[in-house]
Motif scaffolding. Structure first.
Motif, PDB file in Angstrom:
ATOM      1  N   ILE A 225      39.526  39.679  46.752  1.00 33.01           N
ATOM      2  CA  ILE A 225      40.752  40.291  46.485  1.00 33.01           C
ATOM      3  C   ILE A 225      40.994  41.761  46.953  1.00 33.01           C
ATOM      4  O   ILE A 225      42.218  42.077  47.429  1.00 33.01           O
ATOM      5  CB  ILE A 225      40.836  40.569  44.996  1.00 33.01           C
ATOM      6  N   GLY A 226      39.757  42.393  47.278  1.00 31.54           N
ATOM      7  CA  GLY A 226      39.773  43.760  47.860  1.00 31.54           C
ATOM      8  C   GLY A 226      40.415  43.670  49.371  1.00 31.54           C
ATOM      9  O   GLY A 226      41.045  44.788  50.184  1.00 31.54           O
ATOM     10  N   GLU A 227      40.300  42.353  50.021  1.00 33.44           N
ATOM     11  CA  GLU A 227      40.628  42.179  51.481  1.00 33.44           C
ATOM     12  C   GLU A 227      42.123  41.535  51.247  1.00 33.44           C
ATOM     13  O   GLU A 227      42.440  41.223  52.520  1.00 33.44           O
ATOM     14  CB  GLU A 227      39.702  41.057  52.216  1.00 33.44           C
ATOM     15  N   GLY A 228      42.805  41.631  50.345  1.00 32.98           N
ATOM     16  CA  GLY A 228      44.085  41.154  50.132  1.00 32.98           C
ATOM     17  C   GLY A 228      44.195  39.534  49.895  1.00 32.98           C
ATOM     18  O   GLY A 228      45.456  39.199  50.163  1.00 32.98           O
ATOM     19  N   ILE A 229      43.429  38.784  49.667  1.00 25.28           N
ATOM     20  CA  ILE A 229      43.542  37.366  49.477  1.00 25.28           C
ATOM     21  C   ILE A 229      44.076  37.026  47.956  1.00 25.28           C
ATOM     22  O   ILE A 229      43.335  37.616  47.131  1.00 25.28           O
ATOM     23  CB  ILE A 229      42.026  36.949  49.812  1.00 25.28           C
ATOM     24  N   ASN A 230      44.758  36.488  47.725  1.00 26.46           N
ATOM     25  CA  ASN A 230      45.377  36.120  46.573  1.00 26.46           C
ATOM     26  C   ASN A 230      44.515  35.019  45.800  1.00 26.46           C
ATOM     27  O   ASN A 230      43.615  34.559  46.299  1.00 26.46           O
ATOM     28  CB  ASN A 230      46.745  35.581  46.518  1.00 26.46           C
ATOM     29  N   HIS A 231      44.520  34.876  44.596  1.00 26.74           N
ATOM     30  CA  HIS A 231      43.660  34.004  43.543  1.00 26.74           C
ATOM     31  C   HIS A 231      43.779  32.614  44.042  1.00 26.74           C
ATOM     32  O   HIS A 231      42.708  32.040  44.228  1.00 26.74           O
ATOM     33  CB  HIS A 231      44.172  33.973  42.224  1.00 26.74           C
ATOM     34  N   ALA A 232      44.881  32.225  44.409  1.00 22.76           N
ATOM     35  CA  ALA A 232      45.028  30.538  45.225  1.00 22.76           C
ATOM     36  C   ALA A 232      44.398  30.415  46.334  1.00 22.76           C
ATOM     37  O   ALA A 232      43.508  29.473  46.588  1.00 22.76           O
ATOM     38  CB  ALA A 232      46.642  30.218  45.384  1.00 22.76           C
ATOM     39  N   GLY A 233      44.225  31.563  47.266  1.00 23.31           N
ATOM     40  CA  GLY A 233      43.420  31.444  48.437  1.00 23.31           C
ATOM     41  C   GLY A 233      41.859  31.739  48.291  1.00 23.31           C
ATOM     42  O   GLY A 233      41.091  30.935  48.951  1.00 23.31           O
ATOM     43  N   ILE A 234      41.542  32.341  47.297  1.00 22.60           N
ATOM     44  CA  ILE A 234      39.979  32.422  47.001  1.00 22.60           C
ATOM     45  C   ILE A 234      39.550  31.220  46.588  1.00 22.60           C
ATOM     46  O   ILE A 234      38.459  31.030  46.837  1.00 22.60           O
ATOM     47  CB  ILE A 234      39.869  33.629  45.735  1.00 22.60           C
ATOM     48  N   LYS A 235      40.389  30.687  45.665  1.00 22.93           N
ATOM     49  CA  LYS A 235      40.002  29.547  44.981  1.00 22.93           C
ATOM     50  C   LYS A 235      39.783  28.236  46.183  1.00 22.93           C
ATOM     51  O   LYS A 235      38.850  27.593  46.129  1.00 22.93           O
ATOM     52  CB  LYS A 235      41.147  28.511  44.069  1.00 22.93           C
TER      53      LYS A 235
END
Length: 128
Positions: free
Chosen positions: A68-78
């Motif tokens: 998240i700190g790197e700017g990735i949204n929740h869908a991307g993280i999943k």
């Protein structure tokens, strides 16, 4: 004198209630609930339905927060979590197949076929 062996719980043992997991991960308990609802980090449930987090869950929480700190949204993280899990499973499968192939080659040495050099399998390496 006999030595007593004490078995330590593994990193996947669901030991920590949400307040302790929040403290260990540096996140707010509500954030942990949100990540559970989103399927980013899914702790086990106790008999009373309370969440129980493992050390692996806590490491995952930290990874989610870093992404998240790197700017990735929740869908991307999943999606990243799903792909990393699939990659780790495939690496394990490849390692098992290598063992099997090596055993078969040892039993039946090939004639005129060079035996390959073994490369280490890296399942997962987290950057610092």
């Amino acid at each position: 004198m006999s030595e007593e062996k004490t078995t330590q719980p593994g990193d996947d043992a669901a030991l920590y209630v949400i307040s302790i997991a929040a403290e260990l991960s540096g996140l707010h308990p509500q954030t942990l609930r949100q990540y559970d609802r989103m399927g980013l980090v899914s702790p086990e449930r106790a008999s009373g339905r309370g969440r129980r987090y493992s050390l692996q869950n806590i490491a995952s929480l930290r990874t989610v927060q870093r992404l998240i700190g790197e700017g990735i949204n929740h869908a991307g993280i999943k999606r990243i979590i799903e792909l990393e899990s699939a990659m780790a499973n495939m690496a394990i499968e490849v390692a098992h197949l290598r063992v099997e192939v090596d055993a078969l080659l040892k039993e039946n040495p090939p004639k005129g076929l060079a035996i390959r050099r073994k490369n280490p399998v890296i399942v997962y390496k987290e950057e610092s």
